[in-house]
Enzyme design. Structure first.
Site, PDB file in Angstrom:
ATOM      1  CG  ASP A   1      -1.779   1.127   1.425  1.00 55.62           C
ATOM      2  OD1 ASP A   1      -1.676   2.100   0.643  1.00 55.62           O
ATOM      3  OD2 ASP A   1      -2.600   1.089   2.363  1.00 55.62           O
ATOM      4  CB  ILE A   2       1.532   3.817  -2.581  1.00 54.72           C
ATOM      5  CG1 ILE A   2       2.784   4.611  -2.976  1.00 54.72           C
ATOM      6  CG2 ILE A   2       0.262   4.659  -2.661  1.00 54.72           C
ATOM      7  CD1 ILE A   2       2.823   4.996  -4.449  1.00 54.72           C
TER       8      ILE A   2
ATOM      9  N   GLY B   1      -9.823   4.453  -5.886  1.00 50.45           N
ATOM     10  CA  GLY B   1      -8.522   3.789  -6.039  1.00 50.45           C
ATOM     11  C   GLY B   1      -7.452   4.379  -5.139  1.00 50.45           C
ATOM     12  CB  VAL B   2      -3.811   4.744  -5.706  1.00 50.01           C
ATOM     13  CG1 VAL B   2      -3.665   5.679  -6.879  1.00 50.01           C
ATOM     14  CG2 VAL B   2      -2.607   4.833  -4.785  1.00 50.01           C
ATOM     15  CG  ASP B   3      -7.139  10.708  -6.158  1.00 46.49           C
ATOM     16  OD1 ASP B   3      -6.452  11.342  -5.342  1.00 46.49           O
ATOM     17  OD2 ASP B   3      -7.895  11.247  -6.981  1.00 46.49           O
TER      18      ASP B   3
ATOM     19  CB  SER C   1      -3.267   5.170 -16.664  1.00 49.24           C
ATOM     20  OG  SER C   1      -3.328   6.571 -16.808  1.00 49.24           O
ATOM     21  CB  THR C   2      -2.588   0.092 -14.357  1.00 51.22           C
ATOM     22  OG1 THR C   2      -2.298   0.249 -12.960  1.00 51.22           O
ATOM     23  CG2 THR C   2      -1.391   0.484 -15.183  1.00 51.22           C
TER      24      THR C   2
ATOM     25  CB  VAL D   1     -10.851   3.713 -12.504  1.00 52.01           C
ATOM     26  CG1 VAL D   1     -12.039   4.333 -13.204  1.00 52.01           C
ATOM     27  CG2 VAL D   1     -11.295   3.097 -11.192  1.00 52.01           C
ATOM     28  CE1 TYR D   2      -9.585   8.156 -14.642  1.00 44.85           C
ATOM     29  CE2 TYR D   2      -7.428   9.108 -15.076  1.00 44.85           C
ATOM     30  CZ  TYR D   2      -8.718   9.233 -14.602  1.00 44.85           C
ATOM     31  OH  TYR D   2      -9.139  10.450 -14.086  1.00 44.85           O
TER      32      TYR D   2
HETATM   33  P1  ADP Z   1      -6.243   5.329 -12.442  1.00 51.35           P
HETATM   34  O1  ADP Z   1      -7.530   6.113 -12.364  1.00 51.35           O
HETATM   35  O2  ADP Z   1      -5.053   6.210 -12.821  1.00 51.35           O
HETATM   36  O3  ADP Z   1      -6.356   4.096 -13.258  1.00 51.35           O
HETATM   37  P2  ADP Z   1      -6.475   3.811  -9.908  1.00 51.35           P
HETATM   38  O4  ADP Z   1      -6.319   4.348  -8.541  1.00 51.35           O
HETATM   39  O5  ADP Z   1      -7.824   3.299 -10.302  1.00 51.35           O
HETATM   40  O6  ADP Z   1      -5.951   4.965 -10.899  1.00 51.35           O
HETATM   41  O7  ADP Z   1      -5.426   2.657 -10.138  1.00 51.35           O
HETATM   42  C1  ADP Z   1      -4.056   2.879 -10.309  1.00 51.35           C
HETATM   43  C2  ADP Z   1      -3.272   1.717  -9.727  1.00 51.35           C
HETATM   44  O8  ADP Z   1      -3.128   1.908  -8.322  1.00 51.35           O
HETATM   45  C3  ADP Z   1      -3.920   0.343  -9.910  1.00 51.35           C
HETATM   46  O9  ADP Z   1      -2.919  -0.566 -10.357  1.00 51.35           O
HETATM   47  C4  ADP Z   1      -4.413   0.001  -8.512  1.00 51.35           C
HETATM   48  O10 ADP Z   1      -4.393  -1.405  -8.295  1.00 51.35           O
HETATM   49  C5  ADP Z   1      -3.362   0.672  -7.659  1.00 51.35           C
HETATM   50  N1  ADP Z   1      -3.714   0.982  -6.262  1.00 51.35           N
HETATM   51  C6  ADP Z   1      -4.917   1.173  -5.691  1.00 51.35           C
HETATM   52  N2  ADP Z   1      -4.806   1.453  -4.394  1.00 51.35           N
HETATM   53  C7  ADP Z   1      -3.463   1.446  -4.108  1.00 51.35           C
HETATM   54  C8  ADP Z   1      -2.680   1.646  -2.941  1.00 51.35           C
HETATM   55  N3  ADP Z   1      -3.233   1.955  -1.767  1.00 51.35           N
HETATM   56  N4  ADP Z   1      -1.311   1.545  -3.055  1.00 51.35           N
HETATM   57  C9  ADP Z   1      -0.742   1.260  -4.229  1.00 51.35           C
HETATM   58  N5  ADP Z   1      -1.416   1.065  -5.368  1.00 51.35           N
HETATM   59  C10 ADP Z   1      -2.769   1.148  -5.307  1.00 51.35           C
END
Ligand code: ADP
Length: 167
Positions: free
Chosen positions: A8-9, A30-32, A115-116, A118-119
């Site tokens: 988890d970043i 997602g990560v955001d 981008s990997t 939802v995008y």
């Molecule tokens: P985007 O809209 O740019 O595609 P997402 O957040 O949907 O962004 O996904 C981008 C990547 O981040 C995906 O590979 C997802 O599995 C990953 N991700 C989601 N949550 C976390 C987290 N807490 N730490 C690291 N990577 C994450």
């Protein structure tokens, strides 16, 4: 050095983590969403003042409650099939994030797979772009971390590095 980890970043103690943001910079899924939740409401307040970000560009904020000093927000391209400039925009995300990091004295930086999620950018192709830009900045940072959320994603990066002959 480029390191590939699974995790988890939001938990990383580095100088900067990169957020896969949207153009509003006001949070999302997602990560955001995870970054906004962990950093606390001050992040949203700060980002209101940034007034958004175009696809392929990057902006910086403090890390607030996170262990990281900085959050670099970059807006990845939505995948439309590959004919809409997606690869160039994704490369710009990585490049602009690194340039902003260098201007702020960052030595250790961690990226998610921009981008990997939802995008919808195909993961292998996205990892190839990420890794090739990471390699061009390798000597300018102490640690460049590809932070993969799943074991499958980690495998894609490890295989990608091996395919590029990275030692
Ligand atoms: P985007 O809209 O740019 O595609 P997402 O957040 O949907 O962004 O996904 C981008 C990547 O981040 C995906 O590979 C997802 O599995 C990953 N991700 C989601 N949550 C976390 C987290 N807490 N730490 C690291 N990577 C994450």
């Amino acid at each position: 050095m480029i390191e590939v980890i699974q995790g988890d970043i939001t938990r990383l103690a580095v100088d900067a983590i990169v957020n896969a943001a949207n153009r509003s910079l006001l949070g999302g899924g997602g990560v955001d969403g995870a970054i906004h939740r962990a950093a606390g409401p001050e992040l949203l307040e700060f980002n209101r003042g940034l007034a958004g970000c175009s696809t392929g560009e990057a902006r910086i904020s403090p890390g607030f409650k996170l262990l990281t000093q900085w959050i670099i927000h970059t807006v990845g391209p939505v995948w439309y099939g590959g004919q809409k400039g997606e690869s160039g925009l994704l490369e710009s995300c990585y490049r602009n994030s690194f340039e902003l990091a260098l201007r702020h004295g960052v030595r250790n930086i961690a990226f998610p797979g921009i981008s990997t999620g939802v995008y919808g950018y195909p993961k292998q192709a996205a990892a190839q772009i990420a890794l090739s830009v990471m390699r061009t900045y390798d000597t300018q940072f102490q640690r460049i971390i590809a932070c993969c959320f799943s074991e499958e994603d980690r495998r894609i990066y490890v295989d990608g590095l091996a395919a590029q002959g990275y030692e």
